[in-house]
Design a protein around this motif. Structure first.
Motif, PDB file in Angstrom:
ATOM      1  N   LEU A  50      51.651  26.986  40.113  1.00  0.00           N
ATOM      2  CA  LEU A  50      50.398  27.702  40.339  1.00  0.00           C
ATOM      3  C   LEU A  50      50.188  27.981  41.819  1.00  0.00           C
ATOM      4  CD1 LEU A  50      47.671  28.841  39.439  1.00  0.00           C
ATOM      5  CD2 LEU A  50      46.776  26.502  39.366  1.00  0.00           C
ATOM      6  N   GLU A  51      50.611  27.056  42.665  1.00  0.00           N
ATOM      7  CA  GLU A  51      50.434  27.216  44.111  1.00  0.00           C
ATOM      8  C   GLU A  51      51.216  28.411  44.652  1.00  0.00           C
ATOM      9  OE1 GLU A  51      49.168  23.475  42.764  1.00  0.00           O
ATOM     10  OE2 GLU A  51      51.149  24.419  42.538  1.00  0.00           O
ATOM     11  N   ASP A  52      52.231  28.865  43.905  1.00  0.00           N
ATOM     12  CA  ASP A  52      52.995  30.047  44.324  1.00  0.00           C
ATOM     13  C   ASP A  52      52.466  31.330  43.691  1.00  0.00           C
ATOM     14  OD1 ASP A  52      54.627  28.581  45.912  1.00  0.00           O
ATOM     15  OD2 ASP A  52      56.413  28.716  44.653  1.00  0.00           O
ATOM     16  N   TYR A  53      51.406  31.214  42.895  1.00  0.00           N
ATOM     17  CA  TYR A  53      50.863  32.401  42.225  1.00  0.00           C
ATOM     18  C   TYR A  53      49.499  32.814  42.762  1.00  0.00           C
ATOM     19  CZ  TYR A  53      48.676  35.437  38.788  1.00  0.00           C
ATOM     20  OH  TYR A  53      48.031  36.494  38.193  1.00  0.00           O
ATOM     21  N   ALA A  54      48.609  31.861  42.999  1.00  0.00           N
ATOM     22  CA  ALA A  54      47.178  32.173  43.076  1.00  0.00           C
ATOM     23  C   ALA A  54      46.666  32.468  44.482  1.00  0.00           C
ATOM     24  CB  ALA A  54      46.380  31.022  42.474  1.00  0.00           C
ATOM     25  N   ASN A  59      48.197  28.957  51.585  1.00  0.00           N
ATOM     26  CA  ASN A  59      49.490  29.599  51.358  1.00  0.00           C
ATOM     27  C   ASN A  59      49.285  31.085  51.047  1.00  0.00           C
ATOM     28  OD1 ASN A  59      52.076  30.333  50.628  1.00  0.00           O
ATOM     29  ND2 ASN A  59      51.976  29.336  48.603  1.00  0.00           N
ATOM     30  N   LEU A  60      49.750  31.962  51.939  1.00  0.00           N
ATOM     31  CA  LEU A  60      49.625  33.397  51.719  1.00  0.00           C
ATOM     32  C   LEU A  60      50.896  33.999  51.114  1.00  0.00           C
ATOM     33  CD1 LEU A  60      47.758  34.508  54.973  1.00  0.00           C
ATOM     34  CD2 LEU A  60      46.822  33.728  52.787  1.00  0.00           C
ATOM     35  N   ASP A  61      51.905  33.153  50.901  1.00  0.00           N
ATOM     36  CA  ASP A  61      53.156  33.632  50.311  1.00  0.00           C
ATOM     37  C   ASP A  61      53.128  33.396  48.799  1.00  0.00           C
ATOM     38  OD1 ASP A  61      55.715  34.701  50.206  1.00  0.00           O
ATOM     39  OD2 ASP A  61      56.689  32.766  50.593  1.00  0.00           O
ATOM     40  N   THR A  62      52.128  34.028  48.138  1.00  0.00           N
ATOM     41  CA  THR A  62      51.967  33.865  46.700  1.00  0.00           C
ATOM     42  C   THR A  62      52.108  35.207  45.992  1.00  0.00           C
ATOM     43  OG1 THR A  62      49.577  34.249  46.684  1.00  0.00           O
ATOM     44  CG2 THR A  62      50.314  31.988  47.116  1.00  0.00           C
ATOM     45  N   VAL A  63      52.356  35.169  44.694  1.00  0.00           N
ATOM     46  CA  VAL A  63      52.476  36.399  43.909  1.00  0.00           C
ATOM     47  C   VAL A  63      51.218  37.253  44.062  1.00  0.00           C
ATOM     48  CG1 VAL A  63      52.590  37.334  41.565  1.00  0.00           C
ATOM     49  CG2 VAL A  63      54.101  35.458  42.227  1.00  0.00           C
ATOM     50  N   SER A  64      50.043  36.640  43.890  1.00  0.00           N
ATOM     51  CA  SER A  64      48.792  37.398  43.928  1.00  0.00           C
ATOM     52  C   SER A  64      48.546  38.004  45.302  1.00  0.00           C
ATOM     53  CB  SER A  64      47.613  36.499  43.526  1.00  0.00           C
ATOM     54  OG  SER A  64      47.722  36.113  42.172  1.00  0.00           O
ATOM     55  N   TYR A  65      48.869  37.262  46.366  1.00  0.00           N
ATOM     56  CA  TYR A  65      48.670  37.791  47.711  1.00  0.00           C
ATOM     57  C   TYR A  65      49.611  38.960  47.969  1.00  0.00           C
ATOM     58  CZ  TYR A  65      47.363  37.863  52.608  1.00  0.00           C
ATOM     59  OH  TYR A  65      46.866  38.261  53.827  1.00  0.00           O
ATOM     60  N   SER A  81      36.953  41.807  42.230  1.00  0.00           N
ATOM     61  CA  SER A  81      36.955  40.351  42.130  1.00  0.00           C
ATOM     62  C   SER A  81      38.366  39.797  41.980  1.00  0.00           C
ATOM     63  CB  SER A  81      36.115  39.924  40.923  1.00  0.00           C
ATOM     64  OG  SER A  81      36.318  38.560  40.629  1.00  0.00           O
ATOM     65  N   SER A  82      38.568  38.578  42.490  1.00  0.00           N
ATOM     66  CA  SER A  82      39.852  37.903  42.325  1.00  0.00           C
ATOM     67  C   SER A  82      40.139  37.550  40.872  1.00  0.00           C
ATOM     68  CB  SER A  82      39.882  36.627  43.169  1.00  0.00           C
ATOM     69  OG  SER A  82      39.784  36.936  44.537  1.00  0.00           O
ATOM     70  N   SER A  83      39.130  37.674  40.015  1.00  0.00           N
ATOM     71  CA  SER A  83      39.341  37.360  38.595  1.00  0.00           C
ATOM     72  C   SER A  83      40.341  38.311  37.946  1.00  0.00           C
ATOM     73  CB  SER A  83      38.012  37.411  37.834  1.00  0.00           C
ATOM     74  OG  SER A  83      37.436  38.698  37.919  1.00  0.00           O
ATOM     75  N   LYS A  84      40.645  39.430  38.629  1.00  0.00           N
ATOM     76  CA  LYS A  84      41.661  40.347  38.096  1.00  0.00           C
ATOM     77  C   LYS A  84      43.013  39.648  37.959  1.00  0.00           C
ATOM     78  CE  LYS A  84      41.833  43.256  41.845  1.00  0.00           C
ATOM     79  NZ  LYS A  84      41.369  42.530  43.021  1.00  0.00           N
ATOM     80  N   HIS A  85      43.212  38.540  38.733  1.00  0.00           N
ATOM     81  CA  HIS A  85      44.470  37.785  38.682  1.00  0.00           C
ATOM     82  C   HIS A  85      44.422  36.669  37.633  1.00  0.00           C
ATOM     83  CE1 HIS A  85      46.132  39.676  42.325  1.00  0.00           C
ATOM     84  NE2 HIS A  85      44.899  39.639  42.798  1.00  0.00           N
ATOM     85  N   LEU A  86      43.306  36.536  36.935  1.00  0.00           N
ATOM     86  CA  LEU A  86      43.078  35.566  35.844  1.00  0.00           C
ATOM     87  C   LEU A  86      42.804  34.148  36.340  1.00  0.00           C
ATOM     88  CD1 LEU A  86      45.694  36.734  33.188  1.00  0.00           C
ATOM     89  CD2 LEU A  86      43.242  37.149  33.204  1.00  0.00           C
ATOM     90  N   ILE A  87      43.518  33.698  37.354  1.00  0.00           N
ATOM     91  CA  ILE A  87      43.272  32.348  37.871  1.00  0.00           C
ATOM     92  C   ILE A  87      43.372  32.390  39.393  1.00  0.00           C
ATOM     93  CG2 ILE A  87      45.709  31.678  37.557  1.00  0.00           C
ATOM     94  CD1 ILE A  87      44.648  28.807  36.952  1.00  0.00           C
TER      95      ILE A  87
END
Length: 700
Positions: A50-54, A59-65, A81-87
């Motif tokens: 999750l830390e690599d996604y949200a 951490n700015l090296d995530t999927v969502s970022y 809203s950030s809710s577009k990423h679900l979590i």
């Protein structure tokens, strides 16, 4: 298959498109896409932490970022809203946010991640129809669509927004709405690939071309931004191709999941002596950096009378630069210093770091106007279009000066010219002269006095009656000179009879001040016949005995001033049959405009705050009060005239000539004992100064 009109428009747009620049842009975007896939290969997804996604972490090296901020030029999903990423993780308290059907962030991520894994497997097998059946990803259409392009760039076009996809499909002539962003994206790509002139473009180039051809944004944004006090950071901005601003205490704007959570944090650091409207205005200035898109224009200024450069926002977008000592909020801008020059003082620039630039001011600086874009994306007109097709009749309601008649006029002509799918209709919204010309043509009376025009305007008032609207006996002079009562058709009956004989065309009746008439009496049996499912049904009119029906091609647009009468006091039957669209004061339109010492947006916000507390929202003052001939007033003399002869009488009416209450509302410009405007306020400059003191004209 695109219509011939759309194809011809595409050919014309290709001729004006800078293909080499677009190819370089596409190559840079492709390089970024490859970097993303290398960083997050499909094989890593089954065990991706999750830390690599949200969003919301250090951490700015995530999927969502990456999806939202590092790949802006690949089907941007920035904003909202950030809710577009679900979590995601809330920055302010560190808590995790996720759909309510899950009991914990761990359970939520396990299910969401499994959904992404299934999606990638299906796409790898070219099972694109099954992509929308993954329940865990239902709430993430934009993220889902962008991820699919990132991993399968040959199967999708880089457009992630469902609204943008539907917009492009509509202007291509595809009337069948997409059932999802993913299906719509595939539908769009298929339509584009059938146009021979686009055959040599890559999918990434297609994405760039679509926004060049028919950008769904309502207009190009033009702002001025001061790079520090007396432009102290300008050399740094010019050398590194960005613009920078302060308010560093709030930190990286990309870490806020919504604008409201950002404003809450901004308020903690910058309370502005408890003046909430000042907090809001300044927070909006900073948040503008997050809203700027590639292609928008930024003017760098020093003080109120010097332009340092005019630039174009590039694909870098907003970047928080923690390595800088100060002024860490930046936006990537490609600068053109050829426009550097002294200009006539712009007083509003003294009180703002970031502010909008009007079309008139831009013309003074550059000799150009903002690049026109399709106006059909303007939510007001799209909402109106949808409401008319759904209900057949609407009422635009709101306080005085909110542009109800202005919008009704444009909406009526726009709708009659074809609405959102018509370039001619969009041109009407953008050009006042064309609007007047088309409005005149649509209102020209026929040689047959019994026939109505396609656009009919009436104004209701206390004396307006059923006989005027439907039918009734009126005195008419006979050939012999005697006066006789003759049965005559009313305005609406003529429109309906004409429309029934001309089903290929649309007819619109605009009713100004609809609430000033006795509506149940004026409408009579029409109150039933205008219902969408009753259109075409016939009733016998009581006076003539003639059959009467309201055809499906007749639409009604009404306007209503809520300062005269609340919507809640309207006849229940009318409220049930009309759709009501509210128009409220919009101080953003006045942002950056001053008269003397007075910032107009601060004045309007402050006055309306006080009016809402005292009288409620229906009595507010509209922004249109500060426009003259389509331009915002900028001279103290013009403002003083508006204040004395329009605004003050309205406030006196609200307060029943209570001058003590009036002074509480607008301050020392009122002489309570003499029950009139204070002597000092007879000078326009002084009037503006005193109102600025009362309503907190901001300092930068």
């Amino acid at each position: 298959m695109a219509t011939e009109t759309a194809r011809q428009s595409i050919v014309e747009a290709l001729a004006s498109w800078d293909r080499p620049a677009a190819a370089k842009r596409a190559a840079d975007a492709e390089k970024m896409r490859v970097e993303f896939v290398q960083r997050f290969p499909t094989a890593a997804w089954p065990t991706l932490p999750l830390e690599d996604y949200a969003l919301g972490q250090d951490n700015l090296d995530t999927v969502s970022y990456w999806l939202e901020y590092k790949t802006l030029d690949i089907g941007s999903i920035k904003g909202g809203s950030s809710s577009k990423h679900l979590i995601y993780r809330r920055r302010e308290d560190g808590t995790w946010r996720y759909p309510k059907e899950y009991d914990s962030p761990e359970q939520a991520w396990d299910t969401i991640r499994a959904g992404f894994v299934d999606m990638l497997k299906l796409a790898d097998r070219s099972d694109f129809d099954g992509l929308d059946e993954i329940k865990a990803l239902t709430g993430a259409p934009a993220v889902r669509t962008k991820l699919l392009y990132m991993y399968f760039p040959d199967e999708f076009v880089p457009v992630s927004s469902r609204a943008a996809i539907d917009h492009f499909l509509q202007v291509l002539g595809d009337e069948s709405p997409s059932t999802s962003a993913v299906r719509g994206n595939r539908q769009l790509l298929s339509a584009l690939r059938q146009i021979p002139e686009l055959s040599d473009l890559t999918n990434q180039e297609l994405g760039h071309f679509l926004y060049h051809w028919h950008d769904p944004r309502p207009s190009q944004r033009v702002v001025k931004i001061a790079p520090g006090e007396r432009a102290m950071f300008w050399p740094d901005c010019l050398e590194n191709s960005f613009i920078c601003v302060s308010w560093d205490e709030v930190g990286d704007l990309t870490l806020y999941e919504t604008k409201e959570t950002f404003k809450d944090e901004f308020r903690k650091h910058f309370p502005y002596n408890g003046v909430e409207r000042q907090v809001s205005r300044k927070a909006n200035e900073l948040w503008t950096l997050m809203e700027l898109q590639p292609g928008d224009t930024v003017i760098a200024n020093r003080g109120v009378s010097e332009v340092l450069a005019v630039g174009t926002v590039n694909d870098t977008g907003y970047v928080w630069r923690p390595e800088r000592d100060q002024y860490k909020h930046t936006v990537g801008v490609d600068w053109d210093t050829s426009q550097a020059k002294p200009i006539a003082p712009v007083k509003g620039w003294a009180t703002t770091t970031v502010s909008k630039v009007s079309a008139g001011l831009l013309r003074q600086i550059t000799g150009q106007s903002p690049t026109p874009k399709p106006v059909d994306a303007d939510a007001r007109y799209l909402d109106l279009d949808a409401a008319l097709h759904r209900r057949g009749q609407i009422v635009l309601y709101g306080p005085p000066g909110t542009g109800k008649t202005y919008i009704a006029r444009r909406a009526a002509v726009w709708f009659l010219e074809g609405g959102s799918g018509s370039d001619q209709a969009n041109a009407v919204l953008a050009d006042d002269d064309l609007l007047k010309s088309r409005e005149h043509a649509l209102s020209l009376p026929s040689s047959d006095p019994m026939k109505a025009t396609r656009l009919t305007r009436v104004t209701f008032h206390p004396s307006y009656a059923y006989e005027d609207f439907i039918e009734g006996f009126r005195p008419q002079q006979s050939v012999s000179g005697a006066m006789n009562l003759m049965l005559s058709d009313g305005t609406f009956k003529r429109v309906c009879n004409t429309a029934q004989q001309d089903p290929a065309h649309t007819y619109v009746v605009v009713i100004d001040e609809i609430n000033r008439g006795n509506i149940p009496k004026i409408f009579g049996e029409l109150i039933t016949l205008i219902e969408k499912d009753k259109r075409g049904l016939t009733v016998q009119l009581p006076q003539s005995g003639a059959p009467f029906a309201v055809p499906k091609n007749v639409y009604i647009i009404g306007t209503m001033n809520t300062a005269d009468r609340s919507i809640h006091l309207l006849d229940t039957a009318l409220r049930r049959r009309f759709q009501f669209i509210e128009l409220l004061p919009d101080s953003d339109l006045l942002e950056g405009h001053t008269v003397g010492a007075l910032a107009l947006d601060a004045f309007l916000d402050g006055l309306n705050d006080a009016i809402r507390q005292k009288f409620g929202r229906d009595k507010q003052i509209g922004h249109a009060m500060f426009f003259q001939h389509g331009e915002i007033i900028d001279k103290p003399e013009d403002f003083a005239a508006v204040f004395r002869y329009e605004l003050l009488p309205l406030l006196q009416e609200y307060l029943f000539e209570d001058y003590a209450a009036l002074a509480d509302l607008v301050g020392s410009v009122i002489d309570v004992e003499a029950q009139r405007l204070a002597e000092s306020a007879n000078d326009p400059e002084t009037l503006c100064e005193e109102l600025a003191n009362k309503f907190g004209s901001a300092s930068a």
